[in-house]
Design a protein around this motif. Structure first.
Motif, mmCIF file in Angstrom:
data_model
loop_
_atom_site.group_PDB
_atom_site.id
_atom_site.type_symbol
_atom_site.label_atom_id
_atom_site.label_comp_id
_atom_site.label_asym_id
_atom_site.label_seq_id
_atom_site.Cartn_x
_atom_site.Cartn_y
_atom_site.Cartn_z
ATOM 1 N N GLN A 1 62.374 49.504 51.001
ATOM 2 C CA GLN A 1 61.059 49.230 50.435
ATOM 3 C C GLN A 1 61.155 48.383 49.164
ATOM 4 O O GLN A 1 60.358 47.461 48.976
ATOM 5 C CB GLN A 1 60.325 50.543 50.098
ATOM 6 N N LYS A 2 62.108 48.695 48.301
ATOM 7 C CA LYS A 2 62.144 48.073 46.972
ATOM 8 C C LYS A 2 62.731 46.658 46.987
ATOM 9 O O LYS A 2 62.427 45.864 46.109
ATOM 10 C CB LYS A 2 62.959 48.949 46.020
ATOM 11 N N CYS A 3 63.568 46.343 47.958
ATOM 12 C CA CYS A 3 64.235 45.036 47.979
ATOM 13 C C CYS A 3 63.660 44.104 49.037
ATOM 14 O O CYS A 3 64.233 43.044 49.295
ATOM 15 C CB CYS A 3 65.737 45.217 48.212
ATOM 16 N N ARG A 4 62.566 44.466 49.642
ATOM 17 C CA ARG A 4 61.995 43.672 50.731
ATOM 18 C C ARG A 4 61.683 42.240 50.303
ATOM 19 O O ARG A 4 62.007 41.277 51.009
ATOM 20 C CB ARG A 4 60.745 44.342 51.270
ATOM 21 N N GLN A 5 61.083 42.059 49.126
ATOM 22 C CA GLN A 5 60.711 40.711 48.684
ATOM 23 C C GLN A 5 61.948 39.865 48.383
ATOM 24 O O GLN A 5 61.967 38.671 48.687
ATOM 25 C CB GLN A 5 59.807 40.792 47.451
ATOM 26 N N HIS A 6 62.977 40.478 47.826
ATOM 27 C CA HIS A 6 64.218 39.740 47.570
ATOM 28 C C HIS A 6 64.845 39.264 48.884
ATOM 29 O O HIS A 6 65.326 38.132 48.975
ATOM 30 C CB HIS A 6 65.225 40.613 46.821
ATOM 31 N N VAL A 7 64.822 40.117 49.883
ATOM 32 C CA VAL A 7 65.404 39.751 51.175
ATOM 33 C C VAL A 7 64.581 38.646 51.840
ATOM 34 O O VAL A 7 65.144 37.697 52.409
ATOM 35 C CB VAL A 7 65.507 40.992 52.095
ATOM 36 N N LYS A 8 63.258 38.722 51.756
ATOM 37 C CA LYS A 8 62.415 37.659 52.324
ATOM 38 C C LYS A 8 62.686 36.322 51.654
ATOM 39 O O LYS A 8 62.785 35.289 52.324
ATOM 40 C CB LYS A 8 60.942 38.026 52.187
ATOM 41 N N ASN A 9 62.796 36.333 50.325
ATOM 42 C CA ASN A 9 63.095 35.087 49.610
ATOM 43 C C ASN A 9 64.448 34.530 50.016
ATOM 44 O O ASN A 9 64.602 33.322 50.204
ATOM 45 C CB ASN A 9 63.066 35.332 48.102
ATOM 46 N N TYR A 10 65.436 35.412 50.159
ATOM 47 C CA TYR A 10 66.778 34.968 50.542
ATOM 48 C C TYR A 10 66.779 34.387 51.955
ATOM 49 O O TYR A 10 67.340 33.311 52.192
ATOM 50 C CB TYR A 10 67.766 36.128 50.431
ATOM 51 N N LEU A 11 66.138 35.073 52.902
ATOM 52 C CA LEU A 11 66.125 34.580 54.277
ATOM 53 C C LEU A 11 65.369 33.264 54.405
ATOM 54 O O LEU A 11 65.748 32.390 55.190
ATOM 55 C CB LEU A 11 65.529 35.631 55.212
ATOM 56 N N SER A 12 64.301 33.091 53.636
ATOM 57 C CA SER A 12 63.580 31.820 53.698
ATOM 58 C C SER A 12 64.393 30.695 53.049
ATOM 59 O O SER A 12 64.237 29.529 53.418
ATOM 60 C CB SER A 12 62.221 31.946 53.033
ATOM 61 N N SER A 13 65.260 31.034 52.093
ATOM 62 C CA SER A 13 66.047 29.984 51.442
ATOM 63 C C SER A 13 67.226 29.521 52.293
ATOM 64 O O SER A 13 67.706 28.402 52.115
ATOM 65 C CB SER A 13 66.559 30.469 50.087
ATOM 66 N N ILE A 14 67.725 30.364 53.209
ATOM 67 C CA ILE A 14 68.902 29.968 53.988
ATOM 68 C C ILE A 14 68.542 29.294 55.306
ATOM 69 O O ILE A 14 69.435 28.890 56.044
ATOM 70 C CB ILE A 14 69.841 31.163 54.263
#
Length: 94
Positions: free
Chosen positions: A66-79
């Motif tokens: 729940q807490k890291c969802r936005q970080h993971v979305k940003n990372y996946l969109s950047s790669i």
């Protein structure tokens, strides 16, 4: 010794013609340098975002979904479509 700030152009060369790339060899090389520079920036940004995901995962523990969802979305969109390979990465839905 005085430091002089070096400024770079934000975009590619103005006189580059994609229909005839070899017409102006200087513009072609400038376009190639621009593309390489943008790829390197995208790769380094992905590395920074990956470090943020790792830190969040370690900090949050079992609540990382729940807490890291936005970080993971940003990372996946950047790669997406980042790297030197010729094959394009598929778009993953998050």
């Amino acid at each position: 010794m005085v430091y002089k700030e070096q400024k770079f152009d934000e975009g590619g060369p103005d006189d580059f013609d994609p229909a005839r790339p070899y017409a102006d060899p200087v513009a072609m090389l400038e376009q190639r340098e621009y593309i390489v520079r943008e790829k390197l920036i995208a790769i380094e940004m992905a590395k920074v975002l990956r470090e943020r995901v790792q830190q969040c995962y370690r900090r949050e523990g079992v609540n990382h979904y729940q807490k890291c969802r936005q970080h993971v979305k940003n990372y996946l969109s950047s790669i997406r479509n980042v790297g030197w390979g010729k094959d394009a990465k598929p778009d993953y839905e998050v």
